[in-house]
Structure formats: C-alpha cells, structure tokens
Enzyme design. Structure first.
Site, PDB file in Angstrom:
ATOM      1  CB  CYS A 141     -17.462   1.073  31.169  1.00  0.00           C
ATOM      2  SG  CYS A 141     -17.144   1.840  29.578  1.00  0.00           S
ATOM      3  CB  CYS A 142     -19.202   4.980  34.372  1.00  0.00           C
ATOM      4  SG  CYS A 142     -20.612   5.037  33.259  1.00  0.00           S
ATOM      5  CB  CYS A 226     -21.305   6.858  25.994  1.00  0.00           C
ATOM      6  SG  CYS A 226     -19.944   7.478  26.989  1.00  0.00           S
ATOM      7  CB  CYS A 229     -24.643   4.008  27.590  1.00  0.00           C
ATOM      8  SG  CYS A 229     -23.373   2.757  27.783  1.00  0.00           S
ATOM      9  CB  CYS A 258     -21.726   8.023  34.790  1.00  0.00           C
ATOM     10  SG  CYS A 258     -21.504   9.776  35.100  1.00  0.00           S
TER      11      CYS A 258
END
Ligand code: SF4
Length: 268
Positions: A141-142, A226, A229, A258
């Site tokens: 995702c990162c 985010c 997170c 990240c």
C-alpha cells in the site's frame, strides 16, 4: 500530476549539454567529503548548497509534519521557487490537506500534489481487502500510494535531489542519519537539512516565526501519516509508536517505515 510548464522545460533541457554535464558532475559527488562539509553548515546553508548545486532539480518532499513546516518556511523565507512535493495518498487526515492549503495560501509556495495511479476504490476492489490492514499489504500500500507516485514524478522530470525533514533524534534507523544520502532509485540524493536538530530547536523555530503546524501534533500525535495507520501515543511511548500500531502486535514490533525515504536498500 502533470505539470505542463515544468515538463516542457525539462524536455528542452534534456537536449542541452548543460543538463548532461551537471548530472555527470553531481553524480560524481564525493559523498564522504560533502557530508563532512554539510555537517558544519547551518540548515539554511545546507538548503542553499542543494540549490546552488542542483538548481531546480532540488525539491522538498513535504509530509506536513513539524519538520516539513520548518523546511517549507525556509523555502518561503529564502524566496525559493523550487517545487515542494506533497503526496495525497487518499487516506490522509482532513487536517493534513488543510495544512497544505494553508501553506499555499499564506506563503505562495510552489506546491505540487502527487496522486497514486489507483483511486482508493480501485485499489480496494483490486486487492479484495484493505492492504494497510496486514503486514505485507502495508508495504504494498505504501509503495502504491507513496513511493510509486514520488519516484515516477522524480524520474519523469529528471529531479535529482529531495530534501526531507528526517532527524537523528527520531531514533531507530535514523539515529545515525547523515546529512546527505545517495538514493539510487532516482540516481540522485536525499538531503536532510535538519538532520542534527533537536525537538527544542524545531519548537523554537516554529514559535519564533509563527508558523502553522499540523493540529494533531497538539493532540498526542508526534508522528503523522495516513489516518488509518496513525494513532496518538501514550505517555512514555516512542514518538513513532502511533504509526502502524495495528500491525505491531502481529509482527516483531520493530518500527516500520513507508519506504519513501531510502537507505541501504530499505526504508528509513
Ligand atoms: S500509511 Fe497506511 S494507508 Fe497510507 S499508504 Fe501506507 S499503508 Fe497505505
């Protein structure tokens, strides 16, 4: 984000010898001696060194956290027109986007917002579940929402140096941070103008210059990413303990990164 003027300029420049020559010169930097010099510089001198050596190919990557507020204010006070990149992952706190807009309005900065290729909806449809909810998914995702748009913009525009607000006092892998690191992903460098600043120095600079900061910093969020997170930290916890807290119980509890910042083959 497509920046027409800048991309045309870059295309023209790619056809001139000066760009190739400067790229050759900068890639030949003796990083050990440059770091010896940069260690003795002030933050302003480090920023000025970047602009003197890399021109408009030096940018600031802003996370909208306190150190980014300091660096964005330096760009303003030095009258720099260099780009400030902000990556809108789609998962940010509303306050993060509001702070970006406040900096644009108040300081007239040359801010460029980058976006991932996939919308949140497309990504969640493609992967069946929310990637940030599990260990390997978080990395992907990162990569998709932060690293890929950043690297793609840097490469497509021939940008070679990124200034970021990392500091040694953040601990973990950052405790031995050097002012300048090579970043092979962009065939360039990452510069940390505030690498030796203490928390107190950051606070006094912000206060003395009446600089806006992310409002969540005053609600026990020393480190902000985010929304899904990031959690506040409890008294005595590491400042980064609130990042990816939901993953720590199912993993080694090692601080996570990240990967947008890079050192020795992984995130820092
Ligand atoms: S911080 Fe979380 S939501 Fe944001 S890009 Fe990384 S894993 Fe995804």
């Amino acid at each position: 984000m497509w920046n027409f003027n800048f991309t045309i300029k870059q295309l023209l420049r790619n056809y001139t010898g000066s760009y190739a020559k400067r790229m050759e010169q900068t890639m030949q930097l003796d990083i050990i001696s440059v770091n010896q010099k940069l260690r003795n510089f002030s933050a302003v001198e480090r920023i000025q060194w970047a602009v003197d050596n890399f021109g408009m190919d030096a940018i600031l990557l802003s996370s909208m956290q306190k150190t980014a507020s300091v660096l964005m204010h330096y760009f303003y006070s030095l009258g720099l027109e260099n780009y400030i990149l902000f990556i809108d992952t789609g998962y940010h706190f509303a306050e993060t986007l509001q702070l970006r807009d406040e900096f644009i309005t108040r300081y007239k900065l040359n801010m460029v917002t980058l976006y991932p290729d996939l919308t949140i909806e497309q990504q969640e449809k493609l992967y069946g579940k929310k990637l940030y909810q599990y260990i390997d998914g978080q990395k992907e995702c990162c990569r998709l929402r932060k690293e890929a748009p950043y690297l793609s913009y840097m490469k497509n525009n021939g940008l070679m140096l990124s200034m970021v607000g990392l500091r040694q006092t953040e601990g973990g892998k950052r405790s031995k941070l050097e002012p300048l690191l090579r970043d092979p992903r962009i065939e360039g460098y990452a510069l940390h103008p505030l690498f030796d600043w203490s928390d107190e120095q950051i606070e006094s600079y912000l206060l003395e210059n009446d600089i806006p900061i992310h409002p969540l910093h005053n609600k026990n969020y020393p480190s902000i990413g985010c929304e899904c997170c990031t959690t506040p930290v409890r008294p005595g916890e590491n400042p980064r303990a609130g990042r990816w807290r939901h993953l720590n119980e199912s993993s080694d509890n090692v601080p996570k990164y990240c990967n947008i910042n890079f050192s020795d083959g992984s995130g820092i």
